[in-house]
Design a protein around this motif. Structure first.
Motif, PDB file in Angstrom:
ATOM      1  N   LYS A   1       0.815  -1.222   0.000  1.00 41.19           N
ATOM      2  CA  LYS A   1       0.000   0.000   0.000  1.00 41.19           C
ATOM      3  C   LYS A   1       0.845   1.267   0.000  1.00 41.19           C
ATOM      4  O   LYS A   1       0.475   2.272  -0.611  1.00 41.19           O
ATOM      5  CB  LYS A   1      -0.916  -0.012   1.229  1.00 41.19           C
ATOM      6  N   PHE A   2       2.007   1.223   0.666  1.00 44.32           N
ATOM      7  CA  PHE A   2       2.803   2.443   0.817  1.00 44.32           C
ATOM      8  C   PHE A   2       4.239   2.324   0.304  1.00 44.32           C
ATOM      9  O   PHE A   2       4.855   3.337  -0.012  1.00 44.32           O
ATOM     10  CB  PHE A   2       2.865   2.844   2.300  1.00 44.32           C
ATOM     11  N   LEU A   3       4.776   1.091   0.250  1.00 39.86           N
ATOM     12  CA  LEU A   3       6.219   0.933   0.047  1.00 39.86           C
ATOM     13  C   LEU A   3       6.558  -0.056  -1.061  1.00 39.86           C
ATOM     14  O   LEU A   3       7.463  -0.882  -0.922  1.00 39.86           O
ATOM     15  CB  LEU A   3       6.876   0.471   1.361  1.00 39.86           C
ATOM     16  N   GLY A   4       5.846   0.038  -2.177  1.00 37.03           N
ATOM     17  CA  GLY A   4       6.006  -0.937  -3.249  1.00 37.03           C
ATOM     18  C   GLY A   4       7.222  -0.706  -4.139  1.00 37.03           C
ATOM     19  O   GLY A   4       7.085  -0.342  -5.305  1.00 37.03           O
ATOM     20  N   GLY A   5       8.413  -0.940  -3.599  1.00 32.57           N
ATOM     21  CA  GLY A   5       9.632  -0.794  -4.390  1.00 32.57           C
ATOM     22  C   GLY A   5      10.777  -0.257  -3.555  1.00 32.57           C
ATOM     23  O   GLY A   5      10.695  -0.165  -2.330  1.00 32.57           O
ATOM     24  N   GLY A   6      11.865   0.085  -4.212  1.00 32.31           N
ATOM     25  CA  GLY A   6      13.009   0.657  -3.515  1.00 32.31           C
ATOM     26  C   GLY A   6      13.585  -0.288  -2.475  1.00 32.31           C
ATOM     27  O   GLY A   6      13.774  -1.483  -2.723  1.00 32.31           O
TER      28      GLY A   6
END
Length: 267
Positions: free
Chosen positions: A162-167
């Motif tokens: 929801k908030f942190l899709g990647g990196g």
């Protein structure tokens, strides 16, 4: 009361509309308006199901679930191996020092979000471990550590999509999926034939779990001291969580493989 409800709604709107990744809304269980309630229903339903199944199995003999467990473990090896493969190659484009999330709609970054979502779904699938244990009347395996881990991972990975899709999130998925690939490979083999059951390898799996959470403490703890645009709330959440998991796995390791081994020697 009305003012309080209004404030809560404004907070909800701000968090899930302004800060959440809009790309995630298209996925099931991720909708802005009700996704969080679906997720809570699943995670709390997991706790209710444990209690219900324990009562259901109280006066019943254990079920023989060998075929179902073989299928389940085999699928878990494939699913976690698939995530590990793609997370590894994505990690080659990242920096342990700082890897912000790219919220663009370019195909590569949309695929990363899709892998993150698939990772979340595997954490829901993981709860079948608990169900199999209870149906086989192996309640001793359903410890606080076991339940807390599965309950927590459903909620953590939902937040991740929801908030942190990647990196920097890729490192969590890579390490955890690799550990689960190894773990379910052992479970598959031991379910296939008793000759593959090995107490020393079970001990190694616990050691790998301890290493996993220690690495995550270092990776996310380092972000607290860098000028990186990756959301710092993730570190403030993940670091204490991983410290708690190290404490729980450490206590289990000591009780099972150190204290238990000493008790056997004395006997």
């Amino acid at each position: 009361m009305v003012l309080l409800l209004k404030k809560m709604y404004q907070w909800y709107f701000k968090v899930f509309k302004e800060y959440a990744d809009p790309r995630a809304d298209e996925y099931y269980l991720m909708a802005y308006s009700y996704g969080i309630f679906q997720m809570l229903f699943i995670s709390l339903g997991y706790l209710y199901l444990i209690d219900y199944l324990k009562k259901f199995m109280h006066n019943r003999p254990p079920y023989n679930l060998k075929s179902a467990i073989l299928l389940y473990n085999g699928l878990q090896v494939c699913f976690n191996g698939y995530i590990t493969y793609h997370a590894f190659f994505e990690s080659l484009n990242l920096s342990l020092y700082c890897s912000p999330i790219n919220y663009s709609t370019e195909p590569r970054h949309l695929f990363v979000l899709k892998i993150a979502y698939f990772y979340f779904l595997t954490k829901i699938l993981d709860t079948l471990d608990t169900i199999f244990f209870i149906l086989r009347k192996k309640d001793s395996h359903v410890s606080f550590l076991h339940i807390y881990h599965h309950f927590g991972m459903i909620n953590i990975t939902w937040i991740g999509v929801k908030f942190l899709g990647g990196g920097h999130s890729i490192f969590l998925g890579l390490i955890n999926s690799f550990v689960h690939t190894c773990m379910y490979t052992y479970y598959f083999l031991s379910a296939l034939d008793d000759k593959y059951k090995n107490i020393s390898f079970k001990k190694t799996i616990t050691q790998i779990q301890l290493i996993q959470h220690t690495l995550l403490i270092l990776i996310y703890g380092f972000l607290l001291f860098t000028d990186c645009s990756y959301p710092k709330f993730a570190s403030f959440f993940f670091v204490p969580q991983c410290c708690f998991m190290v404490a729980l796995f450490g206590e289990f390791y000591y009780r099972t493989y150190i204290k238990g081994a000493n008790r056997e020697k004395n006997n």
